[in-house]
Design a protein around this motif. Structure first.
Motif, PDB file in Angstrom:
ATOM      1  N   GLN A  66       0.831  -1.203   0.000  1.00  0.00           N
ATOM      2  CA  GLN A  66       0.000   0.000   0.000  1.00  0.00           C
ATOM      3  C   GLN A  66       0.873   1.265   0.000  1.00  0.00           C
ATOM      4  OE1 GLN A  66      -3.454   0.116  -0.317  1.00  0.00           O
ATOM      5  NE2 GLN A  66      -2.907   2.262  -0.695  1.00  0.00           N
ATOM      6  N   ALA A  69       2.013   1.681  -3.462  1.00  0.00           N
ATOM      7  CA  ALA A  69       0.893   2.155  -4.286  1.00  0.00           C
ATOM      8  C   ALA A  69       0.645   3.643  -4.057  1.00  0.00           C
ATOM      9  CB  ALA A  69      -0.364   1.352  -3.983  1.00  0.00           C
ATOM     10  N   ASP A  70       0.751   4.060  -2.803  1.00  0.00           N
ATOM     11  CA  ASP A  70       0.579   5.488  -2.480  1.00  0.00           C
ATOM     12  C   ASP A  70       1.647   6.337  -3.163  1.00  0.00           C
ATOM     13  OD1 ASP A  70      -1.595   4.893  -0.929  1.00  0.00           O
ATOM     14  OD2 ASP A  70      -0.497   4.912   0.973  1.00  0.00           O
ATOM     15  N   LEU A  72       2.648   6.021  -6.045  1.00  0.00           N
ATOM     16  CA  LEU A  72       2.273   6.224  -7.450  1.00  0.00           C
ATOM     17  C   LEU A  72       1.060   7.131  -7.615  1.00  0.00           C
ATOM     18  CD1 LEU A  72       2.677   2.561  -8.785  1.00  0.00           C
ATOM     19  CD2 LEU A  72       4.226   4.475  -9.145  1.00  0.00           C
ATOM     20  N   THR A  73       0.487   7.581  -6.505  1.00  0.00           N
ATOM     21  CA  THR A  73      -0.727   8.405  -6.603  1.00  0.00           C
ATOM     22  C   THR A  73      -0.433   9.839  -7.035  1.00  0.00           C
ATOM     23  OG1 THR A  73      -0.577   8.921  -4.228  1.00  0.00           O
ATOM     24  CG2 THR A  73      -1.962   7.056  -4.869  1.00  0.00           C
ATOM     25  N   ASP A  74       0.821  10.235  -6.997  1.00  0.00           N
ATOM     26  CA  ASP A  74       1.206  11.574  -7.452  1.00  0.00           C
ATOM     27  C   ASP A  74       0.970  11.670  -8.964  1.00  0.00           C
ATOM     28  OD1 ASP A  74       2.413  13.955  -8.143  1.00  0.00           O
ATOM     29  OD2 ASP A  74       4.182  13.656  -6.889  1.00  0.00           O
ATOM     30  N   LYS A  75       0.184  12.651  -9.387  1.00  0.00           N
ATOM     31  CA  LYS A  75      -0.135  12.784 -10.820  1.00  0.00           C
ATOM     32  C   LYS A  75       1.117  13.044 -11.659  1.00  0.00           C
ATOM     33  CE  LYS A  75      -0.927  17.765 -11.153  1.00  0.00           C
ATOM     34  NZ  LYS A  75      -1.846  18.833 -11.596  1.00  0.00           N
ATOM     35  N   LEU A  78       2.360   9.862 -13.426  1.00  0.00           N
ATOM     36  CA  LEU A  78       1.578   9.520 -14.621  1.00  0.00           C
ATOM     37  C   LEU A  78       1.891  10.485 -15.763  1.00  0.00           C
ATOM     38  CD1 LEU A  78      -0.612   7.896 -16.060  1.00  0.00           C
ATOM     39  CD2 LEU A  78      -2.319   9.404 -15.035  1.00  0.00           C
ATOM     40  N   ASN A 299       8.135   3.700  -6.353  1.00  0.00           N
ATOM     41  CA  ASN A 299       7.869   2.638  -5.365  1.00  0.00           C
ATOM     42  C   ASN A 299       8.972   2.591  -4.313  1.00  0.00           C
ATOM     43  OD1 ASN A 299       6.644   0.391  -7.948  1.00  0.00           O
ATOM     44  ND2 ASN A 299       5.500   1.783  -6.661  1.00  0.00           N
ATOM     45  N   ALA A 302       9.008   5.609  -1.953  1.00  0.00           N
ATOM     46  CA  ALA A 302       7.938   5.555  -0.951  1.00  0.00           C
ATOM     47  C   ALA A 302       8.354   4.689   0.238  1.00  0.00           C
ATOM     48  CB  ALA A 302       6.657   5.013  -1.590  1.00  0.00           C
ATOM     49  N   LYS A 458      -0.608  20.486   2.548  1.00  0.00           N
ATOM     50  CA  LYS A 458      -1.064  19.101   2.390  1.00  0.00           C
ATOM     51  C   LYS A 458      -0.316  18.176   3.342  1.00  0.00           C
ATOM     52  CE  LYS A 458      -2.584  19.358  -2.418  1.00  0.00           C
ATOM     53  NZ  LYS A 458      -2.335  18.888  -3.801  1.00  0.00           N
ATOM     54  N   LYS A 462      -1.897  16.007   6.335  1.00  0.00           N
ATOM     55  CA  LYS A 462      -1.707  14.553   6.428  1.00  0.00           C
ATOM     56  C   LYS A 462      -1.208  14.155   7.813  1.00  0.00           C
ATOM     57  CE  LYS A 462       0.404  10.746   3.871  1.00  0.00           C
ATOM     58  NZ  LYS A 462       1.278  10.382   2.733  1.00  0.00           N
TER      59      LYS A 462
END
Length: 474
Positions: A66, A69-70, A72-75, A78, A299, A302, A458, A462
């Motif tokens: 997880q 995976a988190d 990779l959440t940064d736009k 992508l 990955n 993180a 942010k 968090k």
């Protein structure tokens, strides 16, 4: 808040030992041609990630998945991957003949005495528009060999001029993978990073040009270099360059380049439709490894952040480098060390991005300056590494044309990277743009400060959520 833990950096150490250690063994001990680039970087990163998963026993394996995976959440990750793929498609469409047209068009009206000057200028332009230093070296070094044979200039000087020019464009280009990685990693617009880099790179390039010109004027040259070219094939490059400088959306710029390039290649008969489609696929697939590296590094980063590795590294940098200027220099040193270890400036930037983002907040460095520093310092060392892709490709190209030359013969003549280092350090401490055009710069700084404040807000939100969740569980 994550506690500082130097052992959290172990995955990076493992990656560097595998990648650098095997690279040196293959290239210099076993004598394998291009051996340094025979090491599968993706495999090295997978092993490093596995080591990261073995650490931090407070988290289960599912929780570590997880965490990755988190990451990779940064736009920006992508965005980076998509730009890589579209940029590869553009390069595949315009192809080799377009770049050669740029070279021979320039050499057609330049006296042979100034052929090396022309090689440097053309390499700058081609790399600026293609966005790849290795591609530029691959295309233009054979022409540099021809220039050396025809004009009488020394081969090391001709090759060095091409390598230096290739690094100029690698640093400045809107579609360079280093620019994409630095801008998306640091959260700044490409046109802002271009303006920041322009004032650093151009003075270094101009002084390089003067040095080469002085050497050329002292040479006894009376020959010429010429070959047929197609001027219309320059149009896609010029469109991409103009639209990029104008600040248009990078996807729109690249798509315009792809469409215009496809129309011109089909209209001139340079490629058939089936060849064009195949070239698009080849160009796109050429970016697959860079895309996968971006994902895997996200990955790994993180896991390192969660283990406290970045906090430890940041604390170490803070002890050595003080103040805003010191922070900028520390950022340059960070990416330089990683580039020397990996011999890949894109990978160095991607690996440095998470730490550099923390340094932005810690030292008050605006995003466009951070992106510029990462790109510039990585290009400095990439251009002079004897085991770097640019130098290895250049030497291999010369060898394939039956010319014996070593990297250590070329390195003394690669004036541009050395001058880029001097220029970069100079502009860390003496940034005259703070005094000229002050109003415009202040507005840009306000935008950057807003981005930094948003990131900090942010992060604080968090942390607050974590504290509240912990309090609720208690």
């Amino acid at each position: 808040m994550v506690k500082s833990n130097p052992l959290g950096l172990l995955p990076i150490a493992v990656f560097l030992v595998i990648y650098l250690g095997l690279g040196i063994t293959f290239e210099y001990i076993l004598g394998i041609e291009m051996g340094f680039y025979s090491i599968p970087i993706v495999v090295a990163l997978l092993i490093a990630i596995f080591i990261g998963c073995l650490q931090n026993r407070k988290l289960s394996f599912d929780e570590k998945l997880q965490v990755m995976a988190d990451g990779l959440t940064d736009k920006n990750i992508l965005t980076m991957v998509l730009i890589y793929l579209v940029a590869g498609t553009f390069v595949g469409v315009v192809g080799r003949s377009s770049a050669e047209s740029v070279v021979y068009f320039t050499l057609s009206f330049i006296p042979a005495r100034y052929a090396v000057v022309a090689l440097f200028v053309v390499a700058c332009f081609v790399s600026l528009t293609m966005g790849t230093s290795v591609g530029t070296v691959t295309l233009i070094v054979p022409i540099g060999v021809a220039v050396s044979d025809a004009s009488g200039f020394g081969l090391p000087l001709c090759v060095a001029a091409v390598v230096g020019g290739a690094m100029f464009g690698d640093n400045l280009s809107f579609i360079s993978d280093t620019t994409i990685a630095a801008c998306n990693g640091q959260g700044c617009k490409m046109k802002d990073k271009f303006k920041q880099n322009f004032k650093i790179a151009v003075p270094a390039a101009l002084i390089t040009l003067i040095i080469i010109l002085v050497i050329s004027l002292k040479a006894d040259i009376n020959k010429s270099v010429s070959k047929d070219y197609n001027l219309i094939q320059l149009i896609p490059y010029v469109l991409v360059l103009i639209c990029g400088i104008a600040g248009l959306n990078v996807f729109g710029v690249l798509l315009l380049g792809v469409i215009s390039g496809a129309i011109i290649m089909l209209a001139t008969g340079e490629s058939s439709f089936t060849e064009l489609v195949a070239n698009m696929g080849t160009g796109c697939s050429g970016m697959f490894e860079s895309s996968m590296v971006a994902i895997l590094v996200a990955n790994m980063s993180a896991l390192i952040r969660e283990a406290g590795g970045f906090e430890a590294l940041l604390n170490g940098i803070k002890r050595v480098f003080k103040g805003n200027h010191g922070g900028q220099l520390g950022m340059g040193v960070l990416v330089s060390i990683i580039d020397i270890a990996t011999a890949n400036n894109t990978v160095a930037i991607i690996m440095s991005n998470p730490i550099a983002k923390e340094m932005q907040r810690e030292y008050g460095i605006n995003p466009r300056k951070a992106a510029s520093l990462l790109d510039t310092f990585s290009c400095v060392f990439q251009g002079i590494l004897p085991y770097g892709a640019q130098m290895l490709v250049a030497i291999s190209a010369c060898t394939s044309l039956k010319h014996s030359i070593s990297a250590f013969q070329v390195i003394p003549y690669t004036f541009y990277p050395y001058l880029l280092l001097v220029s970069s350090i100079f502009f860390i401490y003496f940034d005259f743009s703070q005094h000229f055009g002050k109003k415009k710069n202040d507005e840009a700084n306000d935008d950057d400060d807003g981005e930094v404040q948003e990131i900090e807000a942010k992060a604080e939100e968090k942390e607050t959520s974590k504290v509240e969740a912990a309090a609720t569980s208690v």
